[in-house]
Design an enzyme around this catalytic site. Structure first.
Site, mmCIF file in Angstrom:
data_model
loop_
_atom_site.group_PDB
_atom_site.id
_atom_site.type_symbol
_atom_site.label_atom_id
_atom_site.label_comp_id
_atom_site.label_asym_id
_atom_site.label_seq_id
_atom_site.Cartn_x
_atom_site.Cartn_y
_atom_site.Cartn_z
ATOM 1 N N ASP A 189 0.796 -1.241 0.000
ATOM 2 C CA ASP A 189 0.000 0.000 0.000
ATOM 3 C C ASP A 189 0.823 1.284 0.000
ATOM 4 O OD1 ASP A 189 -2.281 -1.476 -0.040
ATOM 5 O OD2 ASP A 189 -3.046 -0.852 1.905
ATOM 6 N N ASP A 411 -8.099 -7.933 9.002
ATOM 7 C CA ASP A 411 -7.654 -6.712 8.331
ATOM 8 C C ASP A 411 -7.652 -5.515 9.276
ATOM 9 O OD1 ASP A 411 -7.377 -7.915 5.801
ATOM 10 O OD2 ASP A 411 -9.513 -7.653 5.401
#
Length: 542
Positions: A189, A411
Site C-alpha cells: 500500500d 484486516d
C-alpha cells in the site's frame, strides 16, 4: 476522480549478487545477530534465477499451521474442519509488521526462528521463504487499521533503517541461509498511496519517507545476495484506471531508478496483497461490451475502470513497466489467499438482464458492496492455492500465485481496541458504517473483528467454506469432482465430468494431488455455462 480511484485498497536480467558484511546499529536486536559478521568476499556469489519459485518448495509457517489446527478443533462442522486441515500445509508469508516482530512477539516467533525452520524444511534443496517488509514511517497513510509504529519524520526514517531494515538484512545475510530463496513483498500500500492519495495530508507528509524507505529496503536486501524483491502494486480496483495506471508505473519507475542498483534490485511486482479482488471475472470478459446502451466498464460497479480483475491488472502493469524501462524478465505475483468468492452467492452464468447495472451485479463473482470495501469483507473465500507459473494468462507474466495474507488474520478491528501496535479503528472495518468512499454503501465488513494481523476465527471459517476452487469438493456438480472415475482412460484422460458450474481460471483445477485441464468441450459450449460435459486431462499422469 471517483471515490474508488482514491482508495481501493539496471535494465538487464538479474544475475549474481555478492554478499557483504553487515553491522547492526540497534542494540535491541543485537542478540539476534550473535553469529560473526561475514567478511567481504568470504561467501560465494549467489546465482539468481529468473523465477525463484520454479524448482523450489515453499516455506510452511508452523505458527500459521498451528492456528489452523486450533481453528479446526473449534469448528462444529466436520467437513469444514477437514478442509481447514487440508490447507494447513500451504505456504504463507511471514509478516515483519513492526520492529518487535524481528525478535518475536507473544503472537509469533521471530525472524531467526522462521529462517531456521525454513532451513530445516529445505533439507538442502531450494526453498522459497516468503516475507513481508512492512513498517515504513507513516505506514498506510490513508487507513487507520494498519497504521505503523514509526512517524513520518526524519527520526522515524532513521529508526526504519537502523532498527528495522538493517537487522532484517543482517539476519537474512547469515551464511546458513544462503541457500534459501527469500521472496520479499515490499511495503504493501505504500507507493500506490502516493499515486492516488496525495490530497490526504498524512500521505503528503509520508511521501518522501515512503520513497526513501523503499529505496533503502531494495538496496539493503539486494546486497544480501539471495533476496528477490517484489514491489506492492495495489490491485485492479485501485490502480486500473488509465490515469492511475500510468501514474503508478511512473512512480514505481522513479523510485526504482533512483535507487543504488536500479532495476537489478527488483524481481517484479505483486498485486492484491491482503485484498479480495478476484483473479478473473469469468462472466465479464469484455469491458467494452454494450449492454443496455452502455459499455460494461461504465457500470456503477466499475466506474469506467477497464481492469476488472487481477489478471487484467498484471497484464496491464507488465506492459507499462516494460515501457518504463523494466527488463522483460520481470515477473508478477498475485495474492490469491482470499479472492475465491465461492459459496452459494457465486453466480453460475452470465446475467440475461438488459439493464447495465443489473447485468454487472448479477454476473460478477466479487460480491462486495463496492470495490473499495477492503476490510474483512463478508462473503469472501479462499482463492487459488499457491501455484508456480500458473497457466492461462501469458500476458500477465505470472511467476506464481501466493498467499501473502495468511487466511484467518484480521484486516482491522471492527471497534476501537486499545493496543501498543500503533493500530486504530478504521471505520471501513465497522459493519455499521456507510462510507462516502463507497458511494454511501455499508462497508460489508464482518462484525467482531480483532486488531489487524490477529486471528479472526469467524473470518477463517467463512473463507474456508467459500473457497473457490473448493478445498475438498464432494458435490458431484462441482467441476473438481469426478462423477465417474471408472470411465476408460485414454490419452491421459481421466473421466467425463458433468458440471453445473465450470471453473474457468485457465481451465485448470487441482484434484487428488494432480493438476487437471479441460481437453475439449461438447456442443460448442463455453466454460462457465451450465449442463456441459468436458473431458479433463491429468497433467501429472501425462
Amino acid at each position: 476522480m471517483s471515490t474508488a480511484q482514491r482508495r481501493m485498497r539496471g535494465t538487464s536480467p538479474l544475475g549474481s549478487r555478492p554478499r557483504r558484511p553487515r553491522t547492526v546499529a540497534a542494540a535491541a536486536v543485537g542478540a539476534l545477530l550473535a553469529a560473526p559478521a561475514l567478511v567481504a568476499g568470504s561467501a560465494p556469489a549467489v546465482a539468481l534465477v529468473d523465477n525463484p519459485f520454479v524448482g523450489a518448495e515453499q516455506y510452511v509457517n508452523p505458527d500459521w499451521a498451528d492456528l489452523v489446527e486450533t481453528a479446526a478443533g473449534q469448528v462444529g462442522n466436520a467437513d469444514v474442519a477437514a478442509d481447514m486441515r487440508a490447507i494447513a500445509d500451504e505456504p504463507t508469508s511471514v509478516w515483519m509488521d513492526r520492529i518487535a516482530a524481528i525478535a518475536g512477539t507473544e503472537r509469533q516467533h521471530g525472524l531467526e526462528w522462521h529462517l531456521d525452520q525454513a532451513d530445516a524444511q529445505s533439507g538442502g534443496a531450494p526453498l522459497v521463504f516468503n516475507v513481508v517488509i512492512y513498517d515504513l514511517p507513516g505506514r498506510d497513510c490513508h487507513a487507520l487499521a494498519s497504521n505503523g509504529e514509526l512517524p513520518a519524520t526524519a527520526a522515524g526514517m532513521q529508526r526504519y533503517k537502523t532498527e528495522y531494515i538493517d537487522p532484517i538484512a543482517a539476519l537474512l545475510n547469515q551464511p546458513e541461509y544462503e541457500n534459501l530463496r527469500i521472496v520479499a513483498t515490499i511495503e504493501p500500500d505504500s507507493l500506490p498511496n502516493l499515486v492516488t492519495n496525495q490530497s490526504d495530508a498524512d500521505c503528503a507528509a509520508s511521501a518522501p519517507y515512503y520513497r526513501e524507505g523503499v529505496r533503502y529496503a531494495l538496496t539493503e536486501l539486494y546486497e544480501v545476495g539471495n533476496v528477490y524483491s517484489y514491489i506492492d502494486a495495489g490491485h485492479s480496483g485501485w490502480l486500473g484506471w488509465p490515469n492511475n495506471a500510468t501514474g503508478a508505473a511512473q512512480e514505481f519507475a522513479d523510485v526504482i531508478e533512483g535507487g543504488t542498483y536500479g532495476w537489478s534490485a527488483v524481481s517484479g511486482f505483486i498485486t492484491n496483497t491482503a485484498n479480495t479482488t478476484p483473479l478473473v471475472e469469468p462472466f465479464l470478459p469484455n469491458p467494452e461490451l454494450q449492454v443496455g446502451g452502455g459499455q460494461v466498464r461504465s457500470a456503477s460497479w466499475y466506474e469506467w475502470n477497464p481492469d476488472f480483475d487481477e489478471t487484467d491488472w498484471t497484464a496491464h502493469l507488465y506492459d507499462l513497466m516494460v515501457a518504463q524501462g523494466a527488463p522483460s524478465s520481470i515477473g508478477m505475483l498475485i495474492d490469491t489467499s482470499r479472492n475465491g468468492w465461492g459459496g452459494s452467492a457465486r453466480p453460475t452464468a452470465v446475467s440475461t438482464s438488459t439493464d447495465l447495472n443489473t447485468y454487472v451485479n448479477q454476473s460478477k463473482v466479487d460480491r462486495r458492496n463496492h470495490r473499495g470495501a477492503w476490510c474483512n469483507p463478508s462473503g469472501a473465500g479462499i482463492g487459488e492455492r499457491p501455484t508456480v507459473t500458473p497457466s492461462g494468462y501469458p500476458e500477465s507474466h505470472l511467476d506464481a500465485y501466493v498467499w501473502v495474507k495468511p487466511p484467518g488474520e484480521s484486516d482491522g478491528s471492527s471497534t476501537e481496541i486499545p493496543n501498543d501496535e500503533g493500530k486504530r479503528l478504521d471505520r471501513m472495518c465497522d459493519p455499521t458504517y456507510s462510507s462516502s468512499e463507497l458511494g454511501g454503501k455499508l462497508t460489508g465488513a464482518l462484525p467482531g473483528a480483532p486488531l489487524s494481523g490477529h486471528w479472526f476465527q469467524a473470518q477463517f471459517e467463512m473463507l474456508v467454506a467459500n473457497a473457490y476452487p473448493a478445498i475438498s469438493p464432494t458435490d458431484p456438480t462441482d467441476p473438481t469432482d469426478p462423477t465417474d472415475p471408472t470411465d476408460p482412460v485414454e490419452e491421459c484422460t481421466a473421466a467425463a465430468w458433468s458440471a453445473s458450474t465450470v471453473y474457468v481460471g485457465g481451465n485448470t483445477v487441482s484434484h487428488a494431488g494432480h493438476e487437471w485441464r479441460a481437453k475439449w468441450w461438447t456442443q460448442g459450449q463455453t466454460p462457465g455455462t451450465t449442463g456441459e460435459w468436458g473431458v479433463w486431462q491429468d497433467l501429472g499422469a501425462c
